[in-house]
Enzyme design. Structure first.
Site, PDB file in Angstrom:
ATOM      1  N   PRO A   1      49.719  44.185  11.202  1.00  0.00           N
ATOM      2  CA  PRO A   1      48.585  45.107  11.139  1.00  0.00           C
ATOM      3  C   PRO A   1      47.262  44.369  10.942  1.00  0.00           C
ATOM      4  O   PRO A   1      47.201  43.383  10.195  1.00  0.00           O
ATOM      5  CB  PRO A   1      48.893  45.964   9.904  1.00  0.00           C
ATOM      6  CG  PRO A   1      49.739  45.074   9.046  1.00  0.00           C
ATOM      7  CD  PRO A   1      50.519  44.187   9.972  1.00  0.00           C
ATOM      8  N   GLY A   2      46.249  44.817  11.635  1.00  0.00           N
ATOM      9  CA  GLY A   2      44.909  44.274  11.410  1.00  0.00           C
ATOM     10  C   GLY A   2      44.028  45.373  10.862  1.00  0.00           C
ATOM     11  O   GLY A   2      43.649  45.402   9.693  1.00  0.00           O
TER      12      GLY A   2
ATOM     13  N   ARG B   1      32.096  49.033  19.445  1.00  0.00           N
ATOM     14  CA  ARG B   1      33.250  49.913  19.692  1.00  0.00           C
ATOM     15  C   ARG B   1      32.864  51.273  20.280  1.00  0.00           C
ATOM     16  O   ARG B   1      33.596  51.847  21.064  1.00  0.00           O
ATOM     17  CB  ARG B   1      34.078  50.084  18.418  1.00  0.00           C
ATOM     18  CG  ARG B   1      34.695  48.766  17.936  1.00  0.00           C
ATOM     19  CD  ARG B   1      35.738  48.958  16.844  1.00  0.00           C
ATOM     20  NE  ARG B   1      36.945  49.582  17.359  1.00  0.00           N
ATOM     21  CZ  ARG B   1      37.227  50.848  17.243  1.00  0.00           C
ATOM     22  NH1 ARG B   1      36.392  51.664  16.621  1.00  0.00           N
ATOM     23  NH2 ARG B   1      38.350  51.334  17.754  1.00  0.00           N
TER      24      ARG B   1
ATOM     25  N   TYR C   1      34.579  51.718  23.694  1.00  0.00           N
ATOM     26  CA  TYR C   1      35.763  52.598  23.684  1.00  0.00           C
ATOM     27  C   TYR C   1      35.408  54.061  23.452  1.00  0.00           C
ATOM     28  O   TYR C   1      36.299  54.874  23.217  1.00  0.00           O
ATOM     29  CB  TYR C   1      36.725  52.200  22.558  1.00  0.00           C
ATOM     30  CG  TYR C   1      37.052  50.741  22.433  1.00  0.00           C
ATOM     31  CD1 TYR C   1      37.693  50.053  23.454  1.00  0.00           C
ATOM     32  CD2 TYR C   1      36.740  50.049  21.268  1.00  0.00           C
ATOM     33  CE1 TYR C   1      38.002  48.720  23.314  1.00  0.00           C
ATOM     34  CE2 TYR C   1      37.053  48.705  21.126  1.00  0.00           C
ATOM     35  CZ  TYR C   1      37.683  48.051  22.155  1.00  0.00           C
ATOM     36  OH  TYR C   1      37.994  46.729  22.014  1.00  0.00           O
TER      37      TYR C   1
ATOM     38  N   CYS D   1      18.250  46.856  23.985  1.00  0.00           N
ATOM     39  CA  CYS D   1      17.602  47.272  25.222  1.00  0.00           C
ATOM     40  C   CYS D   1      18.630  47.849  26.177  1.00  0.00           C
ATOM     41  O   CYS D   1      18.908  47.253  27.227  1.00  0.00           O
ATOM     42  CB  CYS D   1      16.947  46.062  25.853  1.00  0.00           C
ATOM     43  SG  CYS D   1      15.207  46.299  25.922  1.00  0.00           S
ATOM     44  N   GLU D   2      19.236  48.938  25.792  1.00  0.00           N
ATOM     45  CA  GLU D   2      20.288  49.509  26.617  1.00  0.00           C
ATOM     46  C   GLU D   2      20.527  50.934  26.146  1.00  0.00           C
ATOM     47  O   GLU D   2      20.733  51.156  24.948  1.00  0.00           O
ATOM     48  CB  GLU D   2      21.558  48.660  26.441  1.00  0.00           C
ATOM     49  CG  GLU D   2      22.604  49.001  27.428  1.00  0.00           C
ATOM     50  CD  GLU D   2      23.564  47.839  27.690  1.00  0.00           C
ATOM     51  OE1 GLU D   2      23.141  46.670  27.707  1.00  0.00           O
ATOM     52  OE2 GLU D   2      24.741  48.138  27.876  1.00  0.00           O
TER      53      GLU D   2
ATOM     54  N   TYR E   1      37.209  44.969  13.635  1.00  0.00           N
ATOM     55  CA  TYR E   1      36.714  44.870  15.015  1.00  0.00           C
ATOM     56  C   TYR E   1      35.224  45.184  15.166  1.00  0.00           C
ATOM     57  O   TYR E   1      34.788  45.612  16.227  1.00  0.00           O
ATOM     58  CB  TYR E   1      37.547  45.768  15.952  1.00  0.00           C
ATOM     59  CG  TYR E   1      39.023  45.403  15.947  1.00  0.00           C
ATOM     60  CD1 TYR E   1      39.452  44.185  16.467  1.00  0.00           C
ATOM     61  CD2 TYR E   1      39.974  46.262  15.400  1.00  0.00           C
ATOM     62  CE1 TYR E   1      40.802  43.835  16.447  1.00  0.00           C
ATOM     63  CE2 TYR E   1      41.321  45.916  15.373  1.00  0.00           C
ATOM     64  CZ  TYR E   1      41.729  44.702  15.900  1.00  0.00           C
ATOM     65  OH  TYR E   1      43.056  44.367  15.882  1.00  0.00           O
TER      66      TYR E   1
END
Ligand code: LLP
Length: 463
Positions: free
Chosen positions: A317-318, A360, A364, A391-392, A421
């Site tokens: 597990p992480g 994330r 995702y 800038c996005e 993560y």
């Protein structure tokens, strides 16, 4: 989804397409989402006994925090739930030298998947026999380093790697413990698991095509490799054991086939990571004890069917260890109401970080829980979009966040569940230095990773 008796208060301030109703109490902290010691005093959030305003004063913003008490509780829960099995923490979720030492002190092994992660583990003095190395394309250099350092297990991922590693181990006069990573035809993510098109991926050896059996054949012929078990990782952020059930069935079938063909009973079965966590109050991951007990039952049942001895189970597990223990603090810089069609207004709340410290959401479409952290507020709930400074336009931290309508520049926002993560996938996009990671517990703060500076960015610039 939870019902809200009153419903959103001011229609023109919110997006009518809102996916959720506001929480009953904007000042509340849902216990499944926030770290164990998160609490509010006079509306102000504290973690580990420390006021977030003081933490930002001392360490700046944005700031990643890890709640030590929460981490310890999760470590204990993992140890207890998986008693009798081996738990290897997946360092890809978050890794630093200090954190690796803590992981070792809690009795876990460590899964590394690159030379960089291995270097951190070695710098930490992590017991090498409790390190497992993964990766679909480990370089000659990474493998050599791992073998020479005495890494406990190397998880083989390709035919080329079998030969490469056997040569390296032979030259070093070492018999290297290895596992064969099998792709068992299950790809599980959260609630769904898909048993089709699953083997069209870069990891491991396919079970159904016979590649896994062939890999085992080749490894068993090589005296510098000691095959100790099979490995399977079916995905991440998984909420139940249904996918593992299919995976265990196939991988145990392979154990039985190996005994049949080679008269060898492999002693270890690594079922990978993937235990899901709650990012929002709507998420309902399986209880750890239940999850672990189910896994054990499934493997025991399948082994029983084939008359195999129960192998030692390994899990990796992480997220389940470090994810919910972490939060990110940001300072609000601007609040911009933007008129949408149909008379709705979207409030873009811009913070001083974004996709460079949490990719994330952009990558995702991940959902997060957000709270005003530096003060309480009785203002009406407002559906906001928390965005970063990059800038996005896809630079979104929380797509739909209920915040008090009086949120303003200078306020601190806290995002829950960012321990896994986020720092490990952080970038320097737009040359934004990465935030520090500070662990907090019993009123003390400790820097695990310091804040990057512009000098750090320029240090690599050859000019
Ligand atoms: N073991 C292996 C072989 C893995 O590939 C992974 C994750 C783990 C263990 C740990 O999985 P966990 O327990 O943390 O779910 N960047 C994505 C997650 C990618 C996971 C990759 N492998 C995210 O942010 O959700």
């Amino acid at each position: 989804m939870r019902a809200h008796p009153a419903g959103p208060a001011h229609g023109d301030l919110i997006n009518p397409a809102a996916p959720n109703l506001p929480p009953e109490d904007l000042n509340g902290l849902h216990p499944s989402v926030w770290p164990a010691t998160a609490e509010r005093s006079d509306g102000v959030l504290s973690i580990g006994g420390l006021d977030v305003r003081d933490l930002v004063r001392d360490f700046g913003s944005p700031l990643y925090l890890l709640d030590e008490a929460d981490l310890r509780a999760r470590a204990r829960a993992l140890r207890e739930a998986f008693a009798g099995a081996e738990v290897y923490y997946a360092g890809k979720a978050f890794l630093s030298v200090g954190f690796a030492r803590w992981v070792a002190s809690e009795g876990f092994g460590l899964d590394v998947c690159s030379g960089g992660e291995l270097a951190i583990a070695l710098r930490a003095g992590f017991p090498v026999d409790r390190i497992a190395m993964h990766g679909n394309n480990k370089s000659e250099r990474e493998l050599t380093r791992a073998v020479e350092a005495g890494v406990g297990t190397i998880v083989l991922d390709s035919y080329a790697e079998i030969v490469r590693l056997a040569d390296i181990a032979a030259k070093a006069d070492i018999r290297q413990r290895v596992m064969v990573r099998t792709t068992v035809g299950v790809e599980a993510h959260t609630h769904e698991f898909i048993a089709t098109a699953h083997e069209d991926q870069k990891f491991g050896f396919s079970f159904s095509s016979g590649a896994a059996a062939e890999a085992v054949r080749r490894v068993l012929k090589l005296p510098s490799l000691e095959l100790v078990g099979l490995h399977s990782h079916i995905g991440s952020q998984i909420f139940d054991t249904a996918g593992f059930e299919v995976a265990a069935k196939r991988v145990v079938q392979l154990l039985a086939d190996i005994r049949e063909e080679h008269d060898v009973e492999l002693a270890e079965l690594d079922l990978g990571g993937g235990l899901g966590v709650a990012y929002t109050a709507e998420d309902d991951p399986a209880q750890l004890h239940r999850f672990a007990a189910d896994l054990r039952t499934i493997v025991a049942y399948e082994c029983g069917r084939h008359g195999l001895k129960m192998p030692k189970i390994v899990v990796e597990p992480g997220r389940a260890l470090v994810g919910p223990a972490g939060i990110t603090l940001y300072e609000v810089g601007t609040v911009k109401p933007v008129q949408l069609d149909a008379g709705a207004v979207r409030h873009f709340v811009s913070v001083d970080g974004g996709m460079s410290d949490n990719i994330r959401t952009a990558l995702y479409d991940a959902a997060y829980t957000c709270a005003l952290a530096s003060r309480g507020s009785d203002a009406e709930p407002m559906l906001a979009r928390v965005v970063g400074k990059h800038c996005e336009s896809g630079d979104i931290v929380v797509k739909d966040a209920w915040l008090p309508a009086d949120v303003q520049p200078g306020d601190l926002l806290a995002i829950a569940g960012t321990g896994a993560y986020c720092r490990s996938m952080a970038s320097n996009y737009n040359q934004v230095p990465r935030p520090p990671v500070v662990s907090v517990g019993s009123g003390q703060a400790k820097v695990l990773l310091r804040r990057e500076t512009e000098d750090d960015l320029l240090r690599l610039d050859a000019g």
